[in-house]
Design a protein around this motif. Structure first.
Motif, PDB file in Angstrom:
ATOM      1  N   PHE A 194      44.324  21.339  76.279  1.00 14.17           N
ATOM      2  CA  PHE A 194      42.968  21.869  76.150  1.00 14.17           C
ATOM      3  C   PHE A 194      42.181  21.660  77.441  1.00 14.17           C
ATOM      4  O   PHE A 194      41.389  22.518  77.843  1.00 14.17           O
ATOM      5  N   ALA A 195      42.400  20.531  78.107  1.00 13.20           N
ATOM      6  CA  ALA A 195      41.729  20.284  79.395  1.00 13.20           C
ATOM      7  C   ALA A 195      42.168  21.318  80.429  1.00 13.20           C
ATOM      8  O   ALA A 195      41.343  21.840  81.198  1.00 13.20           O
ATOM      9  N   LEU A 196      43.442  21.627  80.470  1.00  8.06           N
ATOM     10  CA  LEU A 196      43.944  22.656  81.391  1.00  8.06           C
ATOM     11  C   LEU A 196      43.309  24.012  81.080  1.00  8.06           C
ATOM     12  O   LEU A 196      42.966  24.779  81.995  1.00  8.06           O
ATOM     13  N   PHE A 197      43.172  24.323  79.794  1.00  9.89           N
ATOM     14  CA  PHE A 197      42.520  25.570  79.388  1.00  9.89           C
ATOM     15  C   PHE A 197      41.071  25.599  79.877  1.00  9.89           C
ATOM     16  O   PHE A 197      40.596  26.622  80.391  1.00  9.89           O
ATOM     17  N   GLN A 198      40.357  24.477  79.731  1.00  6.45           N
ATOM     18  CA  GLN A 198      38.971  24.419  80.196  1.00  6.45           C
ATOM     19  C   GLN A 198      38.866  24.653  81.695  1.00  6.45           C
ATOM     20  O   GLN A 198      37.894  25.233  82.175  1.00  6.45           O
ATOM     21  N   MET A 199      39.890  24.211  82.440  1.00  9.51           N
ATOM     22  CA  MET A 199      39.866  24.361  83.898  1.00  9.51           C
ATOM     23  C   MET A 199      40.420  25.705  84.356  1.00  9.51           C
ATOM     24  O   MET A 199      40.473  25.982  85.557  1.00  9.51           O
ATOM     25  N   GLY A 200      40.853  26.557  83.398  1.00  3.81           N
ATOM     26  CA  GLY A 200      41.361  27.874  83.761  1.00  3.81           C
ATOM     27  C   GLY A 200      42.803  27.885  84.218  1.00  3.81           C
ATOM     28  O   GLY A 200      43.290  28.920  84.707  1.00  3.81           O
ATOM     29  N   ARG A 201      43.520  26.795  84.051  1.00  5.87           N
ATOM     30  CA  ARG A 201      44.935  26.727  84.451  1.00  5.87           C
ATOM     31  C   ARG A 201      45.780  27.140  83.242  1.00  5.87           C
ATOM     32  O   ARG A 201      46.412  26.345  82.572  1.00  5.87           O
ATOM     33  N   VAL A 242      44.276  25.844  69.712  1.00  4.49           N
ATOM     34  CA  VAL A 242      44.229  25.803  71.181  1.00  4.49           C
ATOM     35  C   VAL A 242      45.118  26.898  71.770  1.00  4.49           C
ATOM     36  O   VAL A 242      44.736  27.589  72.725  1.00  4.49           O
ATOM     37  N   GLN A 243      46.293  27.070  71.200  1.00  2.53           N
ATOM     38  CA  GLN A 243      47.224  28.086  71.696  1.00  2.53           C
ATOM     39  C   GLN A 243      46.605  29.486  71.585  1.00  2.53           C
ATOM     40  O   GLN A 243      46.756  30.323  72.492  1.00  2.53           O
ATOM     41  N   ALA A 244      45.896  29.746  70.492  1.00  2.00           N
ATOM     42  CA  ALA A 244      45.245  31.046  70.317  1.00  2.00           C
ATOM     43  C   ALA A 244      44.183  31.279  71.381  1.00  2.00           C
ATOM     44  O   ALA A 244      44.081  32.379  71.947  1.00  2.00           O
ATOM     45  N   SER A 245      43.373  30.245  71.669  1.00  2.00           N
ATOM     46  CA  SER A 245      42.315  30.379  72.689  1.00  2.00           C
ATOM     47  C   SER A 245      42.920  30.661  74.058  1.00  2.00           C
ATOM     48  O   SER A 245      42.403  31.487  74.825  1.00  2.00           O
ATOM     49  N   ILE A 246      44.021  29.985  74.365  1.00  2.00           N
ATOM     50  CA  ILE A 246      44.705  30.225  75.642  1.00  2.00           C
ATOM     51  C   ILE A 246      45.219  31.663  75.691  1.00  2.00           C
ATOM     52  O   ILE A 246      45.089  32.362  76.712  1.00  2.00           O
ATOM     53  N   THR A 247      45.774  32.116  74.586  1.00  2.00           N
ATOM     54  CA  THR A 247      46.344  33.464  74.518  1.00  2.00           C
ATOM     55  C   THR A 247      45.267  34.534  74.684  1.00  2.00           C
ATOM     56  O   THR A 247      45.504  35.582  75.316  1.00  2.00           O
ATOM     57  N   VAL A 248      44.077  34.298  74.121  1.00  2.00           N
ATOM     58  CA  VAL A 248      42.962  35.237  74.309  1.00  2.00           C
ATOM     59  C   VAL A 248      42.645  35.383  75.789  1.00  2.00           C
ATOM     60  O   VAL A 248      42.513  36.495  76.316  1.00  2.00           O
ATOM     61  N   ASP A 249      42.510  34.276  76.486  1.00  2.00           N
ATOM     62  CA  ASP A 249      42.163  34.322  77.903  1.00  2.00           C
ATOM     63  C   ASP A 249      43.279  34.905  78.759  1.00  2.00           C
ATOM     64  O   ASP A 249      43.034  35.385  79.870  1.00  2.00           O
ATOM     65  N   ARG A 250      44.497  34.881  78.231  1.00  5.19           N
ATOM     66  CA  ARG A 250      45.607  35.516  78.959  1.00  5.19           C
ATOM     67  C   ARG A 250      45.715  37.003  78.641  1.00  5.19           C
ATOM     68  O   ARG A 250      46.586  37.695  79.162  1.00  5.19           O
ATOM     69  N   THR A 303      35.002  30.902  63.651  1.00  6.01           N
ATOM     70  CA  THR A 303      34.067  31.215  64.733  1.00  6.01           C
ATOM     71  C   THR A 303      34.798  31.909  65.881  1.00  6.01           C
ATOM     72  O   THR A 303      34.302  32.907  66.447  1.00  6.01           O
ATOM     73  N   SER A 304      35.963  31.401  66.230  1.00  4.37           N
ATOM     74  CA  SER A 304      36.755  32.025  67.300  1.00  4.37           C
ATOM     75  C   SER A 304      37.201  33.428  66.900  1.00  4.37           C
ATOM     76  O   SER A 304      37.167  34.362  67.717  1.00  4.37           O
ATOM     77  N   LEU A 305      37.611  33.571  65.643  1.00  2.00           N
ATOM     78  CA  LEU A 305      38.029  34.892  65.153  1.00  2.00           C
ATOM     79  C   LEU A 305      36.868  35.885  65.186  1.00  2.00           C
ATOM     80  O   LEU A 305      37.047  37.066  65.523  1.00  2.00           O
ATOM     81  N   ALA A 306      35.678  35.413  64.824  1.00  9.06           N
ATOM     82  CA  ALA A 306      34.502  36.284  64.844  1.00  9.06           C
ATOM     83  C   ALA A 306      34.241  36.807  66.248  1.00  9.06           C
ATOM     84  O   ALA A 306      33.983  38.006  66.452  1.00  9.06           O
ATOM     85  N   THR A 307      34.319  35.910  67.209  1.00 10.65           N
ATOM     86  CA  THR A 307      34.116  36.305  68.612  1.00 10.65           C
ATOM     87  C   THR A 307      35.180  37.311  69.049  1.00 10.65           C
ATOM     88  O   THR A 307      34.884  38.308  69.728  1.00 10.65           O
TER      89      THR A 307
END
Length: 912
Positions: A677-684, A714-722, A753-757
């Motif tokens: 999650f920290a890596l995701f926050q940093m954009g890595r 967390v995996q879903a959030s990373i996948t959205v940004d990818r 909340t993430s799904l709504a976004t």
């Protein structure tokens, strides 16, 4: 001349009534009101007497009546409301009367009634609305099969009244053809507060301290131990609830001794979540700035300096906040008013004192009330009045000393009680009564009460001094029991201490809780030290709460997180005491480190981020990583949980390494989830994807459903940004199903909340609104105002897109209120952006452009960038403005808006 029938005595049913809004009627139409009041009085008196009741007192427009039978009282109330409803009160703009009935034991003297039942019905009447009739839980059982025709009872549930004693079960009397839909009762539960329930009512403190507080923003109740400062402060807080729309909040400082914890405990009791990168004391003052509320700081004397600093900061920053403190000394803060609390009143001369005369004095009334609670056979008589007065005088009118003495009437006669007390004080003073200072009277009384205990009672009482604040039965049994205190007899001994007023029991909640009063707790701990058991009991206490924290950590992923957090929060005072003994005093850093680390989720869920980091950092300074890698790993993991970005990454990485040394694969996998999650926050993102895949596989192998769900989120959030939205939607669905399978509510809400976004960004505002509404409903069960604020703001955005402008305004307004309450500048600015868009869509381009200018200025000052959804709202806003205004007009209006104050921006936004 007819002889008036004797008034009923003993157990009676009381009916109290008054006219709602009578003061306003008198002020507007005094002549008409005088005529209306005569008719009102005639109707009520006739109806009451027709149904076998007696009016024993009238005060202004209020009637106080008594009935021998509860059914007669209820029939009279119903008939009176029907009679009142049939009258024409248009000359005064309408008249409604509120009524309350309660059954209890009373003391009738000279045509008037006294006792707790009278106070209770008066408190009950205070929460009722005009035209409404309520009946107490003690009256309802007496009405079975005896209800008046065309009436029925409706259960309104339990409600706390202003006397703060046990909640009252309240029923509404529904009368056919009359109104039955009334607003919620005006009980303590209807107003924001955390005032604790009291086991006994306040007696003997009639002075109007509430009036003093309304003239001084800071008032300190000063007095010696046991004088009743806390009880009076709570009473004042309950009395003034209606004056403070943001509530009355009680902060108990007695359980802590570390000055560093004063701000943290205050934030917790106020419901303020601690924020990263800001001192808690500064954050509290800033958070309170827009609020109108009362804070009660109780027991300040042992942390007077940090308490004074915090109080001064609040008073300087929050102009509508009032503060009431209790202490054995003043705080020394500018503007402080001190009210020294005297002992309870006593008669100057006891010769020939009758019971009626004696009960007019607070000290004697308190003794009589508490003695009757212990032994229902007790009643103050003309024969015993003088002796009881002498007992109260001997005890200097100190409430706690009187309560301890009164608790003995179950086993000692009044004469014997007086004799034994007299002997005790003669020994202490060498026969000279004046030689004993008043401040020593309470200590002597506690000594005397302690000496009268059995050896087992003395042993348990002393051991209970190890607790900070309240404690449960299992904790008391485990820590204080042993071969010298038989487990089978344990509850009997504890109950005996409760009967003797040395332990206070609260059985109003799901689980019973016990506590010692501040004065008796200090005495108990002193006795424990004399017996040479204090340090051993401290260790047992710390070990017990370490085990409880570890068990709570294991349970944290299953079932309702809100219920879990409520259970954990109950023990925070004892957790702090254990952390202080192990870490601050340096008795066992490893034990303290285990506690601080195991409370990882507690620090987060209760919003105590700053305090959590304080204890964890203190433990890390003292724990040797080489010798205790697992404790150190847990501490680094817990600390990473309270950080973000690079700091989160570094700490999680260190935790993983230490878990590996300790051979804890599960711990390593959970830390790796944090690292991802920290890596995701940093954009890595690529590194984050690899890390979360490894953590997910390890946790799936161990079948830990909650942690698997967390990894999928967390995996879903990373996948959205990818950029893979379909895959992300599937992962969110899996995460939601996994959280549902273990009943983890907040996890479900976060995913929704993430799904709504995601759905909104993908062009599906209807689906977005549905998911956001579900998230809001779940978060509404908890206490996290931040989540609620985000939900409302997001919902407003989705509702605007659907053209549901009225609903969007309501959502944005609530989001704005919460954002201001939280003092969350970024969320506040985002909410105003939506309200600016609403103004534009509704055709008020000028107001919209002014608001936009304020919002842009806030974004600039905060160095914020708009996220994708905020940018979407911004683009829509600019397009709407451009249809009506030129670029120059927009720029000029925005420049004006940028100069607005926060209050001006809010006022304009709420008219959007």
């Amino acid at each position: 001349m007819a002889v008036r029938a004797p008034l009923p005595s003993g157990t009676v049913t009381l009916l109290f009534t008054d006219i709602e809004g009578s003061t306003q009627h008198w002020g507007q139409r005094p002549d008409e009101m005088a005529q209306a009041l005569r008719r009102h009085d005639e109707l009520l008196r006739t109806t009451i007497e027709t149904h076998g009741g007696c009016v024993f007192k009238t005060v202004g427009d209020a009637f106080c009546a008594v009935f021998s039978r509860a059914s007669d009282g209820v029939a009279a109330a119903a008939a009176a409301q029907r009679a009142l409803a049939s009258e024409d009160w248009s000359a005064i703009g309408g008249l409604t009367v509120r009524m309350a009935l309660h059954t209890g034991t009373t003391d009738e003297r000279d045509g008037d009634y006294f006792g707790p039942a009278v106070n209770r019905v008066a408190r009950l009447l205070a929460i009722v609305h005009g035209g409404q009739v309520v009946v107490s839980g003690s009256t309802v059982p007496l009405l079975r099969g005896l209800m008046a025709e065309r009436t029925e009872l409706r259960d309104l549930g339990s409600h706390r009244l202003k006397d703060l004693v046990e909640p009252e079960h309240v029923w509404q009397l529904n009368i056919e053809t009359l109104r039955t839909d009334f607003p919620a009762l005006r009980s303590l539960d209807a107003r924001p507060n955390n005032l604790p329930t009291q086991s006994t009512s306040l007696i003997g403190r009639e002075q109007d301290v509430a009036d003093l507080l309304q003239r001084h923003r800071l008032l300190t109740l000063v007095g010696s131990g046991g004088i009743g400062k806390t009880r009076l402060a709570l009473h004042v807080g309950a009395q003034l609830l209606a004056h403070y729309p943001d509530g009355v909040w009680f902060v108990d400082l007695a359980p802590i001794s570390d000055p560093e914890l004063v701000p943290s405990v205050t934030a917790q009791d106020l419901g303020m979540r601690q924020r990263h990168g800001r001192r808690v004391d500064e954050a509290i003052a800033h958070w309170l700035k827009p609020k109108k509320l009362l804070i009660i700081f109780d027991n300040c004397e042992h942390v007077v300096e940090p308490a004074a600093q915090l109080v001064a900061s609040i008073l300087a920053t929050a102009p509508q906040v009032a503060i009431l403190t209790t202490s054995r000394q003043t705080l020394g803060v500018p503007g402080e008013a001190a009210h020294r609390l005297p002992s309870l009143p006593l008669p100057a001369d006891v010769v020939g004192l009758t019971a009626d005369e004696a009960l007019r004095y607070g000290a004697i009334a308190l003794f009589a009330h508490r003695a009757a609670a212990v032994d229902t056979r007790f009643s103050l008589t003309d024969t015993t009045a003088t002796t009881v007065a002498e007992i109260c005088r001997r005890l200097d009118g100190i409430p706690l000393a009187i309560e301890l003495a009164a608790a003995r009437v179950k086993v000692l006669s009044i004469a014997n009680l007086a004799q034994r007390l007299d002997e005790r004080f003669r020994i202490l003073t060498g026969g000279n009564r004046t030689a004993l200072p008043r401040q020593k009277t309470l200590s002597a009384m506690i000594d005397w009460s302690y000496d009268l205990l059995t050896p087992q009672e003395q042993l348990l009482f002393a051991r209970l001094g190890v607790f900070a604040g309240a404690f449960g039965l299992d904790a008391a049994t485990t820590i204080c029991g042993g071969e010298d205190l038989d487990e089978i007899d344990f509850l009997d001994v504890l109950s005996s201490l409760t009967d003797k007023s040395l332990v206070v029991a609260d059985t109003s909640g799901e689980h019973e809780r016990y506590r010692l009063l501040e004065s008796t707790a200090a005495y108990a701990l002193e006795k424990l030290g004399v017996a040479g058991q204090r340090e051993a009991l401290r260790r047992r206490h710390a070990e017990y709460f370490r085990d409880q924290a570890l068990a709570a950590q294991e349970r944290s992923g299953s079932g309702s997180e809100y219920a879990w957090a409520a259970d954990v929060e109950l023990e925070l005072d004892n957790d702090r005491a254990a952390l202080e003994w192990t870490l601050t005093r340096g008795n066992d850093a490893v034990l303290g480190g285990a506690i601080a680390g195991a409370l990882m989720h507690a620090w987060w869920s209760t919003g105590l981020f700053v305090e959590g980091r304080y204890w964890i950092s203190l433990a890390l300074e003292r724990v040797n990583e080489t010798e205790h890698p697992h404790v150190a790993a847990q501490l680094w993991h817990a600390l990473s949980y309270l950080e973000s970005g690079q700091r989160r990454f570094d700490m999680a990485e260190r935790a993983m390494r230490l878990y590996a040394l300790a051979g804890d694969a599960r711990g390593s996998a959970t830390a790796q989830r944090n690292l991802a999650f920290a890596l995701f926050q940093m954009g890595r993102l690529d590194e984050a994807a690899a890390a979360i895949e490894q953590a997910l596989a390890a946790l799936r192998e161990r079948g830990i459903a909650y942690l698997v769900a967390s990894c999928l989120d967390v995996q879903a959030s990373i996948t959205v940004d990818r950029g893979d939205v379909p895959a992300a939607r599937e992962l969110y669905a899996q995460a939601l199903a996994a959280f549902k399978s273990v009943g983890h509510e907040s996890g479900m809400a976060v995913v929704l909340t993430s799904l709504a976004t995601l759905e909104f960004a993908d062009g599906h505002p209807e689906l977005a609104r549905r998911a956001a509404s579900e998230a809001l409903e779940i978060h509404g069960r908890g206490k996290n105002a931040t989540y609620l604020a985000f939900d409302h703001v997001n919902l407003a955005m989705f509702q605007i897109a659907l053209g549901e402008l009225s609903a969007a305004y309501d959502s944005a307004r609530e989001g704005l209120r919460l954002a201001r309450q939280l003092r969350d500048e970024s969320l506040f600015a985002c909410t105003l952006l939506h309200l600016s868009l609403l103004a534009a869509v509704r055709g008020d381009a000028r107001r919209s452009a002014l608001l936009l200018g304020y919002v842009d200025a806030q974004y600039t000052a905060l160095e914020m960038r708009r996220d994708a959804l905020e940018q979407r709202s911004y683009d829509k806003l600019m397009a709407a403005l451009s249809e009506t205004l030129s670029e120059d007009e927009i720029a000029l209006l925005a420049a004006d808006g940028a100069t607005w104050s926060e209050d001006q921006a809010v006022a304009e936004a709420l008219q959007a």
